[in-house]
Scaffold this active site. Structure first.
Site, PDB file in Angstrom:
ATOM      1  N   LYS A   1      47.937  33.910  52.507  1.00  0.00           N
ATOM      2  CA  LYS A   1      48.459  33.424  51.403  1.00  0.00           C
ATOM      3  C   LYS A   1      49.642  32.537  51.885  1.00  0.00           C
ATOM      4  O   LYS A   1      50.343  32.943  52.519  1.00  0.00           O
ATOM      5  CB  LYS A   1      48.693  34.454  50.596  1.00  0.00           C
ATOM      6  CG  LYS A   1      49.382  34.013  48.906  1.00  0.00           C
ATOM      7  CD  LYS A   1      49.549  35.125  47.949  1.00  0.00           C
ATOM      8  CE  LYS A   1      50.216  34.321  46.710  1.00  0.00           C
ATOM      9  NZ  LYS A   1      50.377  35.539  45.807  1.00  0.00           N
TER      10      LYS A   1
ATOM     11  N   SER B   1      48.415  35.065  41.260  1.00  0.00           N
ATOM     12  CA  SER B   1      48.745  34.170  41.958  1.00  0.00           C
ATOM     13  C   SER B   1      47.733  33.883  43.145  1.00  0.00           C
ATOM     14  O   SER B   1      47.877  32.857  43.668  1.00  0.00           O
ATOM     15  CB  SER B   1      50.280  33.879  42.167  1.00  0.00           C
ATOM     16  OG  SER B   1      50.451  35.102  43.137  1.00  0.00           O
TER      17      SER B   1
ATOM     18  N   SER C   1      49.229  40.010  40.926  1.00  0.00           N
ATOM     19  CA  SER C   1      48.793  38.840  41.542  1.00  0.00           C
ATOM     20  C   SER C   1      47.887  39.289  42.606  1.00  0.00           C
ATOM     21  O   SER C   1      47.091  38.313  43.250  1.00  0.00           O
ATOM     22  CB  SER C   1      50.268  38.037  42.384  1.00  0.00           C
ATOM     23  OG  SER C   1      50.383  37.417  41.228  1.00  0.00           O
TER      24      SER C   1
END
Ligand SMILES: [Mg+2]
Ligand SMILES: [Zn+2]
Lengths: 491, 95, 491
Positions: free
Chosen positions: A78, A159, A183
């Site tokens: 990420k 997210s 998330s």
């Protein structure tokens, strides 16, 4: 040889070790898959060379014998994790071109275990979002489509949307995510994969771009529960560089996996039955209870009285911490600088106006307000008191149960652009946020599809430090749900 | 509690985010929406409840007083938009 | 010098004004590494060379506190008889400035490390009656900021972060001071205590100690007036000058019908005036909140006891001990004012000298001689042992006080020992009455006329005869013997 991109991390690891295929073959196939999936916009940076380099090192190591736990496994990272020499933007324009001279502890742990990096994964800006639409680099498109014949582009959730889409599309066998208020879990649920947020402090926050320090936790996302355990084994661990890191030995979660839940009591919180949740989701929840019963667990009714206050509490504390954490993006030491009218203050204001997106600005404004003179006690201190009550709710509940089962999200994936009202968007995390506020381990595991053929997830919350209990219950559900659905390749 | 355009301007100034009048106008109802919603916490009786201080109960660790870091100016300056003679350069400040 | 009888007043057109002063002294803690990073604290290195990625507030960097900085602040608190708080917290003070990379300073507002204490100052070193007790409000630990350089470039200010993150103790006094002299005495005393304790080097030129000076004026008996804060004044002289000017400015302003605005000001040493700080002019709202990257700081009894046990004898205790040894109050306070002087004198006492005589000799003879050489005890060529040797020779009558002066000069020049000098240069005084008699007879014979005048009653001439004898014996005769022999021959 069947496509390696269809294999789980456990299969890739074992096949690589027994010599069925080389690490380079694995890396080459996933690099190709990444390059072939650009329509998903899941990656902000592709690093095929890095994946190959790690693979070659793994192949060499295999000759010599001693190889890391993740040797030969290429992963997606990420973009919230600082990666040395590789652009790290946190999905924001304000960090465009930022190349850290350091590696986050978690991504470093994965490298040390022999894992390679396929690239950096797209995400909501500074992890603020539940649909990936706040990314400065464009939204990630979910590999899933509704089976209504329409072709609406769906969100992978957020997210960690790039992370979820990459795994669901089979372009990465596993990825890192971060979870501040859902998330990891909500995108996992939206894309039919597994994702676990460990106990707060299990994974070091050092080198992870901060959103809300008292809530941020890194965790793995992968196709199976076992793969999550394998990755978490490597990611977690005490880090003296993070004052909130837990100075405790890391259990061998993969080795401890067992779907036999005999003697376990699973709490079913009444407060998680809320209006407006599709029937499919409540039905899956009931089904989940039966699966756990079948695995030997005993369902018990519990109450978490302050559940409905968790989301508002979160939306005071997280923006407050974020407003302070994001003050460092000032155009002086890294990232974007806009000149303004020449003064230092106007440079700051112009830089931050140009560098931050609408949702980030909104949360900085909220956070600044709730901390400002005259409002601090009414908002921030009040929220921290309610947070204490929410933590107590869980402590009380865990006296009568060992685990808690709920749905992961109140809906299946929605279409990009469908949710425009911020509040409606925040409600995505209504089931995920309470565990975040209490710092508890929690995991989403796929349970089935809804009427539109979209994945739905089940959510397990465990006691502090009981990741094993969460993983085991998730494994029991995984074995019984038999969720093998994959999105049809359209990209 | 709700905010007006003046307060929004003040908050934006505190947060160092430049905003046009139109942006300020648009921000007012958005913030009031969210503030109105979080205000439901007022219903919760928190008398005698301590604010949460540590998510997971543990003590603050202290490190030893040894120099283990620094002496890495190139790494410190590497990403800076403006560098002069080993310094970060910012628009001139008048004190 | 202010004396307690006549309090300091500013005379204005409308009458006398009282000045109320409170000081926030920032003292740099003596430590190898910074408060929250492992970078060095050494003064005067190349710009940005003593900066870690934490000090530069790179994304994802986290603070870990330095135990020694906490220890030094606790020792300082104990030296000021202050309450040590077993539980304290670090808070973030949020504001934007080019010398503050994080966009917040990690400080302590709500729960400081040290609570109330006090310092006793002597306004007149000769007069115990001039003692005044100044209250300490609190001591907290916080990060120093970086340094801005404004004069190197037409349109840029330069930022050097070498100091950023260095540990400071902010020692906040109560508004207990009412004159520049009291403020000066307080800062000098505080500086002495910190240097005895070793928690701060007290080097004001290098900015190791600097004060924020809070000044307000009022008619005696009136409630407190509006105060201004003059920041970072870095010498006792400047602190006193800043108070004098600021108090006068406020009086003139009020008497001219104006009102004092609460603001941050700057002292200009060249012009000797304070002026409003434009860069800090906008109304501040620091939005303090507990730093979520750090947990509550808990100190156990053992830690606090170790701090207490490590404290040296402090100035007041030492002064009283010296006075107990028969040393006059003035000498006692001179000898204890600076830690180096006190250490040197303690070594001298350890050599078994007679305290009163030794104190007098150090205060008059040694200081005088060192001053002439432009030296201090710190770099005195005469060691306590050597000084003890010299004082011993005077004590046992080997040399006279006047010879001692010569011997000291030679010691300072050559570094030789007193006894060796006396021996080599034959400076030993003689008490041999035979030898003295011979000289006495010569002198009396050579001055028959004066002998006659003496016998006729001109007693004053006795001194003349003594002088002649001493002269003839090059000062080496024992004065008592000379007197006694002369009398026996003349009377
Ligand atoms: Mg101050
Ligand atoms: Zn301060």
């Amino acid at each position: 040889m069947s496509a390696l991109t269809t294999k789980t991390i456990a299969e890739l690891r074992d096949g690589f070790r027994s010599g069925d295929f080389s690490a380079r073959e694995i890396a080459e196939q996933f690099n190709a898959a990444v390059a072939g999936a650009r329509a998903l916009n899941a990656f902000t940076v592709e690093t095929p060379e890095a994946a190959l380099a790690a693979a070659d090192a793994a192949d060499a190591a295999r000759q010599s014998g001693d190889i890391g736990a993740l040797a030969g496994i290429p992963l997606g990272i990420k973009d919230l994790f600082a990666t040395e020499g590789v652009d790290t933007t946190a999905g924001s324009k304000i960090l465009e071109g930022f190349k850290p001279r350091y590696e986050s502890t978690v991504s470093g742990n994965l490298r040390k275990a022999g894992a390679g990096m396929l690239g950096k994964l797209n995400m909501d800006e500074f992890a603020m979002g539940s649909s990936n639409e706040t990314s400065a680099y464009g939204p990630v498109i979910s590999p899933w489509k509704r089976k209504d014949g329409g072709n609406a582009a769906l969100t992978p959730g957020g997210s960690s949307g790039g992370s979820a889409a990459a795994v669901a599309a089979g372009v990465a066998p596993g990825v890192t995510g971060t979870d501040t208020g859902g998330s990891i879990r909500q995108p996992a649920a939206f894309t039919g994969i597994c994702g676990i947020k460990p106990t707060y402090g299990r994974c070091s926050r050092w080198g992870i771009v901060a959103f809300a320090s008292s809530l941020d936790q890194a965790g793995p996302m992968a196709r199976t529960v076992r793969d999550c355990a394998i990755l978490l084994d490597a990611m977690a661990g005490f880090d003296p560089k993070d004052s909130t890191s837990l100075d405790l030995p890391v259990p061998q979660w993969e080795a401890g996996l067992s779907s036999d839940l005999k003697g376990k009591r699973v709490g079913i919180p009444a407060e998680y039955r809320i209006d407006g949740v599709p029937a499919d989701i409540d039905a899956l929840w009931d089904q989940g209870v039966e699966w756990l019963r079948d695995a030997g667990a005993e369902p018990v009714k519990i109450s978490l009285p302050h559940t409905r206050y968790a989301l508002p509490t979160y939306y005071i504390i997280a923006p407050a911490e974020a407003s302070s954490n994001l003050a460092r993006y000032d155009g002086v030491r890294y990232g974007l600088r806009a000149e303004g009218e020449g003064s230092l203050d106007s440079m700051y204001a112009a830089t931050r106006a140009a560098g931050f997106g609408a949702e980030v600005k909104r949360r900085i404004m909220i956070g600044t307000y709730v901390l400002s003179a005259g409002y601090y006690d009414a908002f921030f201190t009040k929220a921290q008191r309610v947070r204490t009550l929410i933590k107590r709710d869980f402590a009380a509940a865990f006296e009568s149960c060992d685990l808690i089962l709920t749905p992961t999200a109140p809906s299946a994936a929605f279409g990009l652009g469908e949710k425009t009202d911020p509040l409606a968007m925040y409600l995505n995390d209504v089931f995920a946020v309470p565990a975040s506020l209490a710092g508890l381990p929690a995991m989403s595991v796929p349970g089935g599809l809804d009427g539109q053929g979209l994945p739905l997830g089940l959510h397990l919350i465990g006691r502090e430090l009981d990741e094993q209990g969460v993983l085991n219950a998730a494994l029991a559900i995984e074995e019984r749900a038999g969720f093998t659905h994959r999105p049809e390749k359209w990209w | 509690m709700s905010v007006d355009t003046e307060q929004v301007r003040h908050i934006a100034k505190l947060a160092r985010i430049a905003m046009s009048d139109a942006e300020v106008e648009a921000m007012v109802p958005e913030l009031n929406n969210i503030l109105g919603w979080v205000e439901q916490l007022g219903e919760v009786d928190t008398d005698g409840v301590e604010p949460l201080t540590a998510v997971i109960d543990q003590k603050l660790r202290l490190r030893d007083d040894v120099v283990t870091d620094g002496d890495c100016r190139d790494a410190v300056l590497a990403n800076a938009p403006a560098v002069e003679h080993g310094f970060f350069a910012v628009p001139k400040v008048i004190e | 010098m202010a004396d307690a009888a006549a309090p300091y007043r500013i005379t204005g057109a409308t009458g006398d004004w009282e000045v109320v002063i409170g000081l926030e002294v920032h003292a740099q803690v003596v430590s190898n590494a910074k408060l929250f990073s492992g970078a060095s604290t050494i003064f005067g290195s190349e710009p940005n060379t003593q900066v870690s990625l934490i000090d530069a507030a790179m994304p994802g960097m986290l603070p870990v506190p330095n135990a020694e900085c906490i220890r030094q602040a606790v020792r300082t608190g104990l030296a000021l008889e202050a309450k040590i708080n077993a539980t304290s917290r670090f808070d973030r003070k949020n504001y934007f400035y080019a010398d503050l990379p994080q966009g917040y300073q990690i400080s302590q507002l709500y729960h400081p490390l040290v609570g109330e204490g006090e310092v006793e100052v002597l306004l007149d070193e000769k007069d115990e009656g001039s003692a005044k007790t100044i209250g300490i409000e609190r001591i907290h630990v916080e990060q120093d900021a970086g340094k801005l350089i404004h004069d190197q470039h037409p349109s840029f200010s330069y930022v050097d972060l070498n100091r950023a993150g260095v540990a400071l103790m902010e020692i906040v006094s109560k508004p207990d001071m009412n004159s520049p002299e009291e403020a000066g005495a307080y800062v000098r005393k505080l500086r002495a205590i910190l240097r005895y304790v070793g928690s701060c080097d007290g080097n004001m030129e290098q900015g190791s100690m600097r004060a924020d000076v809070n000044v307000s004026v009022r008619k005696p008996g009136d409630p407190l007036g509006t105060r201004t804060e003059t920041k970072n004044v870095n010498s006792v002289r400047f602190i006193m000058a800043a108070i004098e000017h600021e108090a006068r400015r406020q009086v003139d302003l009020i008497e001219a019908g104006g009102a004092v605005v609460q603001e941050t000001r700057l002292f200009d040493p060249d012009k000797g005036v304070t002026r409003s700080m434009r860069s800090k002019s906008d109304a501040h709202d620091y939005r303090y909140f507990p730093d979520p990257d750090l947990l509550p700081l808990e100190l156990d009894e053992a830690f606090i006891e170790e701090c207490r046990a490590s404290l040296p004898e402090l100035p007041d205790a030492k002064r009283k001990r010296y006075e107990g040894l028969g040393i006059p109050p003035y000498n006692a306070s001179v000898l204890t004012a600076e830690v180096e002087t006190a250490r040197w004198f303690d070594d001298l006492l350890a050599n078994g000298v007679e305290p009163k005589a030794a104190a007098n000799w150090v205060a008059s003879e040694l200081f005088g001689a060192l001053n002439r050489l432009g030296r201090t005890l710190g770099d005195s060529p005469v060691s306590p042992a050597q000084a003890a040797e010299l004082l011993g020779l005077v004590g046992d009558g080997t040399i006279s006080g006047s010879l001692a002066k010569q011997v000291l000069e030679i010691m300072l020049e050559t570094g030789e020992g007193a006894a060796a000098i006396v021996e080599a240069r034959g400076l030993k005084q003689t008490s041999d009455s035979g030898a003295i008699d011979a000289v006495v007879d010569e002198v009396l014979a050579a001055n028959a006329d004066k002998v006659a005048q003496y016998k006729a009653g001109k007693e004053a001439l006795f001194g003349f005869f003594v002088g002649q004898v001493m002269k003839a014996m090059a000062g080496k005769a024992n004065p008592q013997v000379v007197n006694e022999r002369l009398r026996s021959k003349l009377d």
